[in-house]
Design an enzyme around this catalytic site. Structure first.
Site, PDB file in Angstrom:
ATOM      1  N   ASP A   8      36.531  13.283  46.842  1.00  0.00           N
ATOM      2  CA  ASP A   8      35.383  13.525  48.134  1.00  0.00           C
ATOM      3  C   ASP A   8      35.770  14.995  48.573  1.00  0.00           C
ATOM      4  OD1 ASP A   8      33.224  12.014  50.282  1.00  0.00           O
ATOM      5  OD2 ASP A   8      34.632  13.959  51.051  1.00  0.00           O
ATOM      6  N   ILE A   9      34.709  16.333  48.841  1.00  0.00           N
ATOM      7  CA  ILE A   9      35.444  17.209  49.485  1.00  0.00           C
ATOM      8  C   ILE A   9      35.721  17.152  51.002  1.00  0.00           C
ATOM      9  CG2 ILE A   9      32.763  18.382  50.522  1.00  0.00           C
ATOM     10  CD1 ILE A   9      32.876  20.366  49.058  1.00  0.00           C
ATOM     11  N   GLN A  18      25.477   7.238  56.904  1.00  0.00           N
ATOM     12  CA  GLN A  18      25.571   7.527  55.562  1.00  0.00           C
ATOM     13  C   GLN A  18      24.745   9.646  55.503  1.00  0.00           C
ATOM     14  OE1 GLN A  18      22.451   5.737  53.144  1.00  0.00           O
ATOM     15  NE2 GLN A  18      23.228   6.562  51.392  1.00  0.00           N
ATOM     16  N   HIS A  60      26.583   6.264  46.977  1.00  0.00           N
ATOM     17  CA  HIS A  60      27.512   6.143  46.690  1.00  0.00           C
ATOM     18  C   HIS A  60      28.984   4.953  47.205  1.00  0.00           C
ATOM     19  CE1 HIS A  60      27.008   8.502  49.594  1.00  0.00           C
ATOM     20  NE2 HIS A  60      28.303   8.597  50.319  1.00  0.00           N
ATOM     21  N   PHE A  61      29.942   4.588  46.536  1.00  0.00           N
ATOM     22  CA  PHE A  61      30.590   3.782  47.217  1.00  0.00           C
ATOM     23  C   PHE A  61      32.393   4.813  47.039  1.00  0.00           C
ATOM     24  CE2 PHE A  61      29.326  -0.225  47.184  1.00  0.00           C
ATOM     25  CZ  PHE A  61      28.537  -0.042  45.798  1.00  0.00           C
ATOM     26  N   HIS A  62      32.481   5.186  48.537  1.00  0.00           N
ATOM     27  CA  HIS A  62      34.046   5.326  48.779  1.00  0.00           C
ATOM     28  C   HIS A  62      35.086   4.568  48.402  1.00  0.00           C
ATOM     29  CE1 HIS A  62      32.087   8.445  51.712  1.00  0.00           C
ATOM     30  NE2 HIS A  62      31.149   7.419  51.783  1.00  0.00           N
TER      31      HIS A  62
HETATM   32  P1  5GP Z   1      28.495   9.183  53.423  1.00  0.00           P
HETATM   33  O1  5GP Z   1      28.420   9.116  54.606  1.00  0.00           O
HETATM   34  O2  5GP Z   1      26.919   9.279  52.905  1.00  0.00           O
HETATM   35  O3  5GP Z   1      28.747   7.221  53.010  1.00  0.00           O
HETATM   36  O4  5GP Z   1      29.260  10.093  52.609  1.00  0.00           O
HETATM   37  C1  5GP Z   1      29.169  11.511  52.015  1.00  0.00           C
HETATM   38  C2  5GP Z   1      30.554  11.727  51.321  1.00  0.00           C
HETATM   39  O5  5GP Z   1      29.506  12.260  50.594  1.00  0.00           O
HETATM   40  C3  5GP Z   1      31.223  12.671  52.655  1.00  0.00           C
HETATM   41  O6  5GP Z   1      32.714  11.978  52.760  1.00  0.00           O
HETATM   42  C4  5GP Z   1      31.527  14.241  52.017  1.00  0.00           C
HETATM   43  O7  5GP Z   1      32.338  14.311  52.593  1.00  0.00           O
HETATM   44  C5  5GP Z   1      31.536  13.997  50.881  1.00  0.00           C
HETATM   45  N1  5GP Z   1      30.202  14.947  50.136  1.00  0.00           N
HETATM   46  C6  5GP Z   1      29.270  15.907  51.167  1.00  0.00           C
HETATM   47  N2  5GP Z   1      28.797  16.672  50.342  1.00  0.00           N
HETATM   48  C7  5GP Z   1      30.266  17.043  49.205  1.00  0.00           C
HETATM   49  C8  5GP Z   1      30.186  17.676  48.013  1.00  0.00           C
HETATM   50  O8  5GP Z   1      28.998  18.920  47.944  1.00  0.00           O
HETATM   51  N3  5GP Z   1      30.546  17.629  46.991  1.00  0.00           N
HETATM   52  C9  5GP Z   1      31.903  16.327  47.316  1.00  0.00           C
HETATM   53  N4  5GP Z   1      32.942  16.432  46.749  1.00  0.00           N
HETATM   54  N5  5GP Z   1      31.496  15.787  48.333  1.00  0.00           N
HETATM   55  C10 5GP Z   1      30.824  15.316  49.150  1.00  0.00           C
END
Ligand code: 5GP
Ligand code: ZN
Length: 154
Positions: free
Chosen positions: A30-31, A99, A105-107
């Site tokens: 994750d970035i 989200q 996606h799964f973290h």
């Molecule tokens: P969500 O909140 O949708 O469950 O998580 C999305 C995740 O994607 C966030 O933790 C965010 O840091 C990550 N993310 C967003 N853009 C990018 C990217 O361009 N590259 C990577 N590796 N992670 C990203």
């Protein structure tokens, strides 16, 4: 999906620190990590949320789903084998749930020993007014789940 960040990562148009990749699934760092080693496990099919996963699952969709879950499980196991003391698995559906990227996606978030339990995982953040409210919420979920099972022919 041309405007999806994760589809672009999967297509190699945006760089990422890959941890795993097969024909069906990828996992990359994750970035904006919640903890060092925070990984995102992503299907190569553009399913926006869990509600968009085809059901009943069959054929290639079933194979993608199975490998997605297997990869989540194996990464949690790998985090422990690599020396982290624990790991959280988190998955968000919809803006209301936090989200921000509309590609399922799964973290998998490795946790070092001695850290505080992250607030998002603390129980007791919400309280039912009384037992009647609790029972009504359980009934609402049971009814909705019965609808889902019927829709899916289970
Ligand atoms: P969500 O909140 O949708 O469950 O998580 C999305 C995740 O994607 C966030 O933790 C965010 O840091 C990550 N993310 C967003 N853009 C990018 C990217 O361009 N590259 C990577 N590796 N992670 C990203
Ligand atoms: Zn996508």
């Amino acid at each position: 999906m041309s405007d999806c960040i994760f589809c672009k990562i999967l297509a190699g148009e945006i760089p990422s620190a890959k941890v795993y990749e097969s024909g069906r699934v990828a996992a990359f760092l994750d970035i904006g990590p919640m903890e060092k080693g925070h990984v995102l496990v992503v299907p190569k099919r553009h399913w926006p949320t869990l509600a968009d996963v085809p059901a009943p699952l069959a054929g290639e969709d079933r194979a993608v789903w199975d490998e997605l879950f297997d990869t989540v499980r194996r990464l949690a196991k790998a985090a422990l084998r690599a020396g982290w003391a624990g790991a959280n698995v988190l998955q968000c559906n919809g803006e209301a749930a936090g989200q921000t990227v509309g590609h399922l996606h799964f973290h998998v978030i490795p946790r070092p020993a001695g850290g505080a339990v992250p607030p998002a995982f603390e129980s007791g953040a919400a309280r039912y007014a009384d037992d009647a409210e609790r029972d009504a919420v359980a009934a609402k979920l049971r009814t909705a789940l019965a609808d889902v099972l019927r829709d899916e022919g289970v």
